[in-house]
Design a protein around this motif. Structure first.
Motif, PDB file in Angstrom:
ATOM      1  N   GLY A 136      16.587  -7.544  -5.039  1.00  0.00           N
ATOM      2  CA  GLY A 136      15.484  -6.812  -5.646  1.00  0.00           C
ATOM      3  C   GLY A 136      14.211  -6.967  -4.832  1.00  0.00           C
ATOM      4  O   GLY A 136      14.178  -7.684  -3.815  1.00  0.00           O
ATOM      5  N   VAL A 137      13.180  -6.302  -5.294  1.00  0.00           N
ATOM      6  CA  VAL A 137      11.881  -6.349  -4.606  1.00  0.00           C
ATOM      7  C   VAL A 137      10.787  -6.521  -5.653  1.00  0.00           C
ATOM      8  O   VAL A 137      10.759  -5.799  -6.656  1.00  0.00           O
ATOM      9  CB  VAL A 137      11.626  -5.069  -3.791  1.00  0.00           C
ATOM     10  N   VAL A 138       9.899  -7.481  -5.392  1.00  0.00           N
ATOM     11  CA  VAL A 138       8.740  -7.680  -6.253  1.00  0.00           C
ATOM     12  C   VAL A 138       7.506  -7.162  -5.525  1.00  0.00           C
ATOM     13  O   VAL A 138       7.263  -7.523  -4.369  1.00  0.00           O
ATOM     14  CB  VAL A 138       8.555  -9.168  -6.612  1.00  0.00           C
ATOM     15  N   LYS A 139       6.754  -6.349  -6.232  1.00  0.00           N
ATOM     16  CA  LYS A 139       5.529  -5.805  -5.658  1.00  0.00           C
ATOM     17  C   LYS A 139       4.329  -6.368  -6.427  1.00  0.00           C
ATOM     18  O   LYS A 139       4.268  -6.273  -7.647  1.00  0.00           O
ATOM     19  CB  LYS A 139       5.530  -4.278  -5.752  1.00  0.00           C
ATOM     20  N   VAL A 140       3.424  -6.952  -5.682  1.00  0.00           N
ATOM     21  CA  VAL A 140       2.181  -7.468  -6.258  1.00  0.00           C
ATOM     22  C   VAL A 140       1.043  -6.657  -5.635  1.00  0.00           C
ATOM     23  O   VAL A 140       0.972  -6.516  -4.410  1.00  0.00           O
ATOM     24  CB  VAL A 140       1.993  -8.962  -5.957  1.00  0.00           C
ATOM     25  N   ALA A 141       0.150  -6.121  -6.476  1.00  0.00           N
ATOM     26  CA  ALA A 141      -0.872  -5.201  -5.950  1.00  0.00           C
ATOM     27  C   ALA A 141      -2.222  -5.393  -6.625  1.00  0.00           C
ATOM     28  O   ALA A 141      -2.319  -5.941  -7.720  1.00  0.00           O
ATOM     29  CB  ALA A 141      -0.409  -3.757  -6.121  1.00  0.00           C
ATOM     30  N   THR A 142      -3.235  -4.928  -5.916  1.00  0.00           N
ATOM     31  CA  THR A 142      -4.604  -4.902  -6.435  1.00  0.00           C
ATOM     32  C   THR A 142      -5.118  -3.480  -6.337  1.00  0.00           C
ATOM     33  O   THR A 142      -4.979  -2.827  -5.297  1.00  0.00           O
ATOM     34  CB  THR A 142      -5.521  -5.836  -5.614  1.00  0.00           C
ATOM     35  N   ASP A 143      -5.714  -2.990  -7.396  1.00  0.00           N
ATOM     36  CA  ASP A 143      -6.248  -1.624  -7.421  1.00  0.00           C
ATOM     37  C   ASP A 143      -7.540  -1.574  -6.594  1.00  0.00           C
ATOM     38  O   ASP A 143      -8.538  -2.210  -6.924  1.00  0.00           O
ATOM     39  CB  ASP A 143      -6.524  -1.212  -8.874  1.00  0.00           C
ATOM     40  N   ILE A 144      -7.509  -0.826  -5.493  1.00  0.00           N
ATOM     41  CA  ILE A 144      -8.690  -0.700  -4.624  1.00  0.00           C
ATOM     42  C   ILE A 144      -9.175   0.751  -4.582  1.00  0.00           C
ATOM     43  O   ILE A 144      -9.874   1.148  -3.639  1.00  0.00           O
ATOM     44  CB  ILE A 144      -8.377  -1.193  -3.196  1.00  0.00           C
ATOM     45  N   THR A 145      -8.814   1.536  -5.598  1.00  0.00           N
ATOM     46  CA  THR A 145      -9.168   2.955  -5.617  1.00  0.00           C
ATOM     47  C   THR A 145     -10.673   3.165  -5.548  1.00  0.00           C
ATOM     48  O   THR A 145     -11.167   3.999  -4.768  1.00  0.00           O
ATOM     49  CB  THR A 145      -8.612   3.618  -6.888  1.00  0.00           C
ATOM     50  N   LYS A 146     -11.406   2.404  -6.367  1.00  0.00           N
ATOM     51  CA  LYS A 146     -12.859   2.547  -6.386  1.00  0.00           C
ATOM     52  C   LYS A 146     -13.449   2.217  -5.023  1.00  0.00           C
ATOM     53  O   LYS A 146     -14.321   2.932  -4.515  1.00  0.00           O
ATOM     54  CB  LYS A 146     -13.450   1.630  -7.459  1.00  0.00           C
ATOM     55  N   ARG A 147     -12.976   1.130  -4.417  1.00  0.00           N
ATOM     56  CA  ARG A 147     -13.454   0.746  -3.087  1.00  0.00           C
ATOM     57  C   ARG A 147     -13.126   1.821  -2.060  1.00  0.00           C
ATOM     58  O   ARG A 147     -13.943   2.161  -1.193  1.00  0.00           O
ATOM     59  CB  ARG A 147     -12.830  -0.577  -2.677  1.00  0.00           C
ATOM     60  N   GLU A 148     -11.905   2.390  -2.186  1.00  0.00           N
ATOM     61  CA  GLU A 148     -11.467   3.422  -1.248  1.00  0.00           C
ATOM     62  C   GLU A 148     -12.344   4.663  -1.350  1.00  0.00           C
ATOM     63  O   GLU A 148     -12.772   5.229  -0.327  1.00  0.00           O
ATOM     64  CB  GLU A 148     -10.007   3.778  -1.539  1.00  0.00           C
ATOM     65  N   HIS A 149     -12.612   5.083  -2.573  1.00  0.00           N
ATOM     66  CA  HIS A 149     -13.453   6.258  -2.768  1.00  0.00           C
ATOM     67  C   HIS A 149     -14.870   6.006  -2.243  1.00  0.00           C
ATOM     68  O   HIS A 149     -15.489   6.900  -1.654  1.00  0.00           O
ATOM     69  CB  HIS A 149     -13.503   6.626  -4.250  1.00  0.00           C
ATOM     70  N   THR A 150     -15.358   4.788  -2.488  1.00  0.00           N
ATOM     71  CA  THR A 150     -16.697   4.440  -2.004  1.00  0.00           C
ATOM     72  C   THR A 150     -16.750   4.486  -0.481  1.00  0.00           C
ATOM     73  O   THR A 150     -17.678   5.043   0.105  1.00  0.00           O
ATOM     74  CB  THR A 150     -17.095   3.033  -2.489  1.00  0.00           C
ATOM     75  N   MET A 151     -15.729   3.909   0.159  1.00  0.00           N
ATOM     76  CA  MET A 151     -15.681   3.897   1.614  1.00  0.00           C
ATOM     77  C   MET A 151     -15.537   5.307   2.177  1.00  0.00           C
ATOM     78  O   MET A 151     -16.161   5.657   3.191  1.00  0.00           O
ATOM     79  CB  MET A 151     -14.530   3.012   2.101  1.00  0.00           C
ATOM     80  N   LYS A 152     -14.729   6.125   1.500  1.00  0.00           N
ATOM     81  CA  LYS A 152     -14.572   7.502   1.965  1.00  0.00           C
ATOM     82  C   LYS A 152     -15.870   8.274   1.823  1.00  0.00           C
ATOM     83  O   LYS A 152     -16.202   9.105   2.679  1.00  0.00           O
ATOM     84  CB  LYS A 152     -13.450   8.190   1.181  1.00  0.00           C
ATOM     85  N   GLN A 153     -16.605   7.990   0.739  1.00  0.00           N
ATOM     86  CA  GLN A 153     -17.891   8.637   0.563  1.00  0.00           C
ATOM     87  C   GLN A 153     -18.868   8.207   1.648  1.00  0.00           C
ATOM     88  O   GLN A 153     -19.653   9.015   2.168  1.00  0.00           O
ATOM     89  CB  GLN A 153     -18.466   8.302  -0.827  1.00  0.00           C
ATOM     90  N   VAL A 154     -18.803   6.914   2.000  1.00  0.00           N
ATOM     91  CA  VAL A 154     -19.655   6.407   3.081  1.00  0.00           C
ATOM     92  C   VAL A 154     -19.323   7.113   4.390  1.00  0.00           C
ATOM     93  O   VAL A 154     -20.212   7.512   5.145  1.00  0.00           O
ATOM     94  CB  VAL A 154     -19.484   4.881   3.238  1.00  0.00           C
ATOM     95  N   VAL A 155     -18.013   7.284   4.651  1.00  0.00           N
ATOM     96  CA  VAL A 155     -17.582   7.961   5.873  1.00  0.00           C
ATOM     97  C   VAL A 155     -18.061   9.414   5.884  1.00  0.00           C
ATOM     98  O   VAL A 155     -18.572   9.908   6.897  1.00  0.00           O
ATOM     99  CB  VAL A 155     -16.042   7.912   6.001  1.00  0.00           C
ATOM    100  N   GLU A 156     -17.915  10.086   4.729  1.00  0.00           N
ATOM    101  CA  GLU A 156     -18.363  11.476   4.645  1.00  0.00           C
ATOM    102  C   GLU A 156     -19.875  11.577   4.853  1.00  0.00           C
ATOM    103  O   GLU A 156     -20.361  12.491   5.528  1.00  0.00           O
ATOM    104  CB  GLU A 156     -17.976  12.067   3.286  1.00  0.00           C
TER     105      GLU A 156
END
Length: 306
Positions: free
Chosen positions: A119-139
């Motif tokens: 099997g496979v265990v996936k451990v994750a952290t939600d970085i959507t807000k950070r991603e959108h912020t960074m993309k906005q900075v890039v734009e």
């Protein structure tokens, strides 16, 4: 005599307690080797917009954007997981309502006692807000660089137009200087001619005087010559007076030409000075343009990183 003994003991956290702590702080999900969901915690399910019960039995590919599952790297990803390789990266997933979710995820293969991946265990952290912020900075950086580039180009065009105008004015100034130089030469020629005429007039007066004296000596025979001599002397006097006035006019014209020439020379110096300043401004705009292009490259690099 009493002997004291210090007992040192090491405390090892129970695995179940560690897992519970992780489960309450991180998004976690379990898959079998075919990518089917076996278990998911509340954090992961909530982030994906599902209930835990809804996610059980769903396939991993159902959470991925089409461009990911259609790429050959997706099949290679699962092949390597089944071979026991750990995968850690930023990933994009699709929630139940179709929106994008960005996760900083670690996929860890789970092996049985014989070393086979089960099997496979996936451990994750939600970085959507950070991603959108960074993309906005890039734009914002890209937009800023585009506006900066646009203004720099407009500045360069205006500077070039002004510089061209200064060149035209400088050429006309050179032509005017040439005309003034020619006029000065002509004025000097007129002054020289006037001086010559003045000299001739003086000599003519002298000749008229001599003729009058000779006519007086001739008595009645010289009356005719006396009249002619008087007329010549009168003409010479009038010529001398006219030449004096011409000389005054010529000197006045020469003085005015000198003033105009001096003013034109100063104007030429000012034109060249301003042209150099405009050239410097144009070069500064070029530097600004290069900086804008550098900013755009940095924005693209940042976009590639995030």
């Amino acid at each position: 005599m009493m002997q004291t003994t210090n007992n040192f003991s090491s405390h090892v956290l129970e695995q179940s307690a560690v897992l519970r702590a992780l489960e309450h702080s991180l998004a976690m999900i379990e898959f079998n080797v075919t990518g089917e969901v076996l278990w998911v915690n509340d954090i992961f399910a909530k982030a994906m917009g599902y209930s835990k019960e809804e996610m059980i039995g769903l396939k991993h590919r159902q959470f991925c954007p089409p461009h990911i599952i259609e790429h050959t790297s997706y099949h290679m990803f699962w092949k390597r997981l089944r071979e026991g390789q750990v995968f850690q990266e930023k990933v994009q997933r699709i929630t139940k309502n179709g929106s994008s979710l960005w996760l900083e995820a670690t996929y860890s293969p789970v092996q049985d006692e014989e070393g086979t991946v089960v099997g496979v265990v996936k451990v994750a952290t939600d970085i959507t807000k950070r991603e959108h912020t960074m993309k906005q900075v890039v734009e914002d950086l890209k937009e800023m660089s585009a506006k900066l580039m646009e203004r720099a180009e407009v500045g360069i065009q205006h500077s070039q137009s002004v510089n061209a105008s200064f060149d035209h004015i400088a050429n006309e100034t050179d032509q005017n200087m040439s005309l003034l130089k020619g006029l000065t030469e002509q004025v000097e020629s007129i002054s020289s001619i006037a001086a010559t005429i003045n000299s001739i007039s003086s000599q003519t007066q002298l000749l008229a005087l001599n003729a009058a004296i000779e006519a007086a000596h001739a008595g009645s025979y010289g009356n005719g010559f006396s009249v002619v001599a008087a007329e010549i002397r009168k003409l010479a006097t009038n010529s001398k007076e006219a030449i004096v006035k011409v000389d005054q006019y010529v000197k006045a014209i020469h003085a005015e030409v000198e003033k105009v020439s001096s003013g034109t020379s100063r104007a030429k110096t000012t034109v060249f000075t301003n042209r150099d300043l405009v050239k410097q401004a144009s070069e500064e705009f070029i530097v600004v343009g290069e900086a804008a292009r550098g900013l755009d490259r940095q924005a693209q690099s940042l976009a590639a990183i995030i």
